[in-house]
Design an enzyme around this catalytic site. Structure first.
Site, PDB file in Angstrom:
ATOM      1  N   CYS A 113       0.817  -1.232   0.000  1.00 23.36           N
ATOM      2  CA  CYS A 113       0.000   0.000   0.000  1.00 23.36           C
ATOM      3  C   CYS A 113       0.848   1.279   0.000  1.00 23.36           C
ATOM      4  CB  CYS A 113      -0.949   0.006   1.184  1.00 23.36           C
ATOM      5  SG  CYS A 113      -2.099  -1.374   1.191  1.00 23.36           S
ATOM      6  N   HIS A 246      -3.116   7.613   1.266  1.00 21.43           N
ATOM      7  CA  HIS A 246      -3.530   6.232   0.994  1.00 21.43           C
ATOM      8  C   HIS A 246      -4.879   6.011   1.678  1.00 21.43           C
ATOM      9  CE1 HIS A 246      -3.834   2.003   0.733  1.00 21.43           C
ATOM     10  NE2 HIS A 246      -3.539   1.769   1.997  1.00 21.43           N
ATOM     11  N   ASN A 276     -10.013   0.036   0.092  1.00 28.13           N
ATOM     12  CA  ASN A 276      -8.545   0.095   0.022  1.00 28.13           C
ATOM     13  C   ASN A 276      -8.086  -0.585  -1.266  1.00 28.13           C
ATOM     14  OD1 ASN A 276      -5.797  -0.162   0.328  1.00 28.13           O
ATOM     15  ND2 ASN A 276      -5.886  -0.898   2.440  1.00 28.13           N
TER      16      ASN A 276
HETATM   17  N1  ACO Z   1     -18.193  -7.725  10.132  1.00 27.11           N
HETATM   18  C1  ACO Z   1     -18.689  -7.932  11.341  1.00 27.11           C
HETATM   19  N2  ACO Z   1     -17.930  -8.259  12.393  1.00 27.11           N
HETATM   20  C2  ACO Z   1     -16.608  -8.370  12.192  1.00 27.11           C
HETATM   21  C3  ACO Z   1     -16.022  -8.168  10.936  1.00 27.11           C
HETATM   22  C4  ACO Z   1     -16.857  -7.823   9.867  1.00 27.11           C
HETATM   23  N3  ACO Z   1     -16.406  -7.595   8.620  1.00 27.11           N
HETATM   24  N4  ACO Z   1     -14.678  -8.336  11.039  1.00 27.11           N
HETATM   25  C5  ACO Z   1     -14.438  -8.638  12.320  1.00 27.11           C
HETATM   26  N5  ACO Z   1     -15.589  -8.662  13.023  1.00 27.11           N
HETATM   27  C6  ACO Z   1     -15.787  -8.921  14.442  1.00 27.11           C
HETATM   28  C7  ACO Z   1     -14.646  -9.704  15.030  1.00 27.11           C
HETATM   29  O1  ACO Z   1     -14.841 -11.090  14.858  1.00 27.11           O
HETATM   30  C8  ACO Z   1     -14.726  -9.289  16.488  1.00 27.11           C
HETATM   31  O2  ACO Z   1     -15.753 -10.044  17.113  1.00 27.11           O
HETATM   32  P1  ACO Z   1     -15.513 -10.688  18.565  1.00 27.11           P
HETATM   33  O3  ACO Z   1     -15.236  -9.536  19.483  1.00 27.11           O
HETATM   34  O4  ACO Z   1     -16.804 -11.384  18.828  1.00 27.11           O
HETATM   35  O5  ACO Z   1     -14.340 -11.576  18.387  1.00 27.11           O
HETATM   36  C9  ACO Z   1     -15.200  -7.850  16.431  1.00 27.11           C
HETATM   37  O6  ACO Z   1     -15.764  -7.685  15.127  1.00 27.11           O
HETATM   38  C10 ACO Z   1     -14.103  -6.837  16.650  1.00 27.11           C
HETATM   39  O7  ACO Z   1     -12.988  -7.190  15.827  1.00 27.11           O
HETATM   40  P2  ACO Z   1     -11.696  -6.305  15.798  1.00 27.11           P
HETATM   41  O8  ACO Z   1     -10.694  -6.913  14.873  1.00 27.11           O
HETATM   42  O9  ACO Z   1     -11.274  -6.036  17.221  1.00 27.11           O
HETATM   43  O10 ACO Z   1     -12.263  -4.955  15.173  1.00 27.11           O
HETATM   44  P3  ACO Z   1     -11.627  -3.544  15.145  1.00 27.11           P
HETATM   45  O11 ACO Z   1     -12.512  -2.607  15.842  1.00 27.11           O
HETATM   46  O12 ACO Z   1     -10.178  -3.570  15.499  1.00 27.11           O
HETATM   47  O13 ACO Z   1     -11.707  -3.212  13.586  1.00 27.11           O
HETATM   48  C11 ACO Z   1     -10.399  -3.184  11.559  1.00 27.11           C
HETATM   49  C12 ACO Z   1     -11.042  -4.062  12.654  1.00 27.11           C
HETATM   50  C13 ACO Z   1     -11.486  -2.431  10.834  1.00 27.11           C
HETATM   51  C14 ACO Z   1      -9.685  -4.123  10.598  1.00 27.11           C
HETATM   52  C15 ACO Z   1      -9.418  -2.183  12.210  1.00 27.11           C
HETATM   53  O14 ACO Z   1      -8.554  -2.838  13.092  1.00 27.11           O
HETATM   54  C16 ACO Z   1      -8.618  -1.477  11.157  1.00 27.11           C
HETATM   55  O15 ACO Z   1      -9.136  -0.705  10.403  1.00 27.11           O
HETATM   56  N6  ACO Z   1      -7.292  -1.714  11.115  1.00 27.11           N
HETATM   57  C17 ACO Z   1      -6.471  -1.170  10.075  1.00 27.11           C
HETATM   58  C18 ACO Z   1      -6.340  -2.238   9.026  1.00 27.11           C
HETATM   59  C19 ACO Z   1      -6.134  -1.689   7.634  1.00 27.11           C
HETATM   60  O16 ACO Z   1      -6.525  -0.605   7.293  1.00 27.11           O
HETATM   61  N7  ACO Z   1      -5.526  -2.531   6.829  1.00 27.11           N
HETATM   62  C20 ACO Z   1      -5.367  -2.217   5.454  1.00 27.11           C
HETATM   63  C21 ACO Z   1      -4.063  -2.721   4.963  1.00 27.11           C
HETATM   64  S1  ACO Z   1      -2.744  -1.821   5.696  1.00 27.11           S
HETATM   65  C22 ACO Z   1      -2.904  -0.329   5.088  1.00 27.11           C
HETATM   66  O17 ACO Z   1      -3.369  -0.137   4.009  1.00 27.11           O
HETATM   67  C23 ACO Z   1      -2.513   0.768   5.975  1.00 27.11           C
END
Ligand code: ACO
Length: 319
Positions: A113, A246, A276
Site C-alpha cells: 500500500c 492512501h 482500500n
Molecule cells: N463484520 C462484522 N464483524 C466483524 C467483521 C466484519 N467484517 N470483522 C471482524 N468482526 C468482528 C470480530 O470477529 C470481532 O468479534 P468478537 O469480538 O466477537 O471476536 C469484532 O468484530 C471486533 O474485531 P476487531 O478486529 O477487534 O475490530 P476492530 O474494531 O479492530 O476493527 C479493523 C477491525 C477495521 C480491521 C481495524 O482494526 C482497522 O481498520 N485496522 C487497520 C487495518 C487496515 O486498514 N488494513 C489495510 C491494509 S494496511 C494499510 O493499508 C494501511
C-alpha cells in the site's frame, strides 16, 4: 534545477460495484460494522479475466490524454503493485507492451500500500538526475484475487483499481521532496505467506492481517513521516492545500490530518466508494480531486502511504 512535474493523471475502476449490503449477502457482516470502523461503503471488483495490467493500461491512457502526450513520449514506466499479472516478467513490461511501446526501462515497485509513494519518489529521482524526462507512474492492484472471501476480517476492506500519473522534467516546481521508510521487523502484521516453488503454491495465498496492530502502527508512522517531509522541505502544515492519502481507513486518515492540524475539508477522501485499493488508492484519489476541480495548478499536495513490510513514506509536491 530540474523538477518532476505532474503533467496529467488518469484512473480506472472496474465496472462491478459491490456495496457493503451486497457483501453482507456473502459473509457475516453489515454495512454498519464496515462503515463505522473504516468509512468504506463500497468497492469495485475486477471482472473475470480482467488483469492488473488491464486496469493499469486504462488509467495510463487517461493520464496520457490529460497530459496531451502519446505512449511514444514515455521514457520510463514504474508500476507499483502487489498483485502482478504473473510471477515474472514485471507488470510494467506488460503495460509497456499493451501501450505499444518498447525500449524504455519498465519495472515494478513492490511496497504494497506504500507502493505509489515509493514509485513516485523513484521516478522523481530518475527525472531529477536526467535519467528520464517523461515518466509514467502507475499504482494498480487487484486485491480481490488475494483475499479469502470467507474471512470477514479482511475481505470487506479492499477493492480493485488503478491510477496513473505522467511526470515530466520541468524548470517549474513539481515534486519537492520525498521521504521513504521500511522496517521488516513488522512483516508478520500484514502478509501473504506464499510462494511458487517446485511446481506448486507453497504456503497460504491469502492476505493475513493483524488489524489493530496495523491501525496503531499506521497512525504513528504516517504522522511521523508527514512531520519529517515538511520539516526537511522547510514547509509548514498551513502551506498544504490538499492531503492526498492512501485510502485504507477513514479513521487512520483523520488521525494524520488531526496531527497536522489540517481539517478534513482539505483531505481528498475516496475510501467510501473505492475501499482500500492498495497501490492504486493515492493516484485514484489524486485523479478524482483534479477532475472534479478541487485540486488546482500551483497548489501544494502531501501524499502519504503505508503498507505491508512495513513500508511507508510521504511525498510533498506542487501541482
Ligand atoms: N463484520 C462484522 N464483524 C466483524 C467483521 C466484519 N467484517 N470483522 C471482524 N468482526 C468482528 C470480530 O470477529 C470481532 O468479534 P468478537 O469480538 O466477537 O471476536 C469484532 O468484530 C471486533 O474485531 P476487531 O478486529 O477487534 O475490530 P476492530 O474494531 O479492530 O476493527 C479493523 C477491525 C477495521 C480491521 C481495524 O482494526 C482497522 O481498520 N485496522 C487497520 C487495518 C487496515 O486498514 N488494513 C489495510 C491494509 S494496511 C494499510 O493499508 C494501511
Amino acid at each position: 534545477m530540474t523538477y518532476a512535474k505532474i503533467l496529467g493523471t488518469g484512473s480506472y475502476l472496474p465496472a462491478n460495484r459491490v456495496s457493503n449490503d451486497d457483501l453482507a449477502q456473502r459473509v457475516d457482516t453489515s454495512d454498519e460494522w464496515i462503515s463505522s470502523r473504516t468509512g468504506i461503503k463500497a468497492r469495485h471488483l475486477a471482472a473475470d479475466g480482467e488483469k492488473t495490467s488491464d486496469l493499469a493500461v486504462s488509467a495510463a491512457r487517461r493520464a496520457l490524454e490529460a497530459a496531451n502526450l502519446v505512449p511514444a513520449d514515455i521514457d520510463l514506466i514504474v508500476v507499483a503493485t502487489a498483485t502482478p499479472d504473473m510471477q515474472f516478467p514485471s507488470t510494467a513490461t506488460i503495460v509497456q507492451q499493451k501501450l505499444g511501446i518498447s525500449g524504455c526501462p519498465a519495472f515494478d515497485v513492490q511496497a504494497v500500500c506504500a507502493g505509489f509513494v515509493y514509485a513516485l519518489a523513484t521516478a522523481d529521482a530518475y527525472i531529477r538526475s536526467g535519467m528520464a524526462t517523461t515518466a509514467l507512474v502507475i499504482g494498480a492492484d487487484t486485491f480481490s484475487r488475494i483475499l479469502d472471501w470467507n474471512d470477514r476480517r479482511t475481505c470487506v476492506l479492499f477493492g480493485d483499481g488503478a491510477g496513473a500519473v505522467v511526470l515530466g522534467a520541468s524548470a517549474q516546481k513539481g515534486i519537492i521532496l520525498s521521504r521513504l521508510h521500511s522496517d521488516g521487523n513488522y512483516l508478520d502484521l500484514l502478509k501473504i505467506p506464499a510462494q511458487i516453488a517446485d511446481g506448486a503454491v507453497c504456503g497460504t495465498p491469502y492476505l493475513q492481517m493483524d488489524g489493530q496492530a496495523v491501525f496503531k502502527f499506521a497512525v504513528k508512522q504516517l504522522a511521523a513521516v508527514a512531520d519529517e517531509v515538511l520539516h526537511a522541505a522547510g514547509y509548514t502544515a498551513e502551506q498544504i492545500d490538499w492531503i492526498v492519502p492512501h485510502q485504507a481507513n477513514e479513521r487512520i486518515i483523520a488521525a494524520t490530518a488531526k496531527h497536522l492540524g489540517i481539517g478534513m475539508e482539505k483531505v481528498i477522501l475516496t475510501v467510501a466508494e473505492h475501499a482500500n485499493t492498495s497501490a492504486a488508492s493515492i493516484p485514484l484519489a489524486l485523479d478524482a480531486g483534479i477532475r472534479d476541480g478541487r485540486i488546482r495548478c500551483g497548489q501544494t499536495l502531501l501524499f502519504e502511504g503505508i503498507g505491508g513490510g512495513f513500508a511507508w513514506g510521504a511525498v510533498l509536491a506542487e501541482y
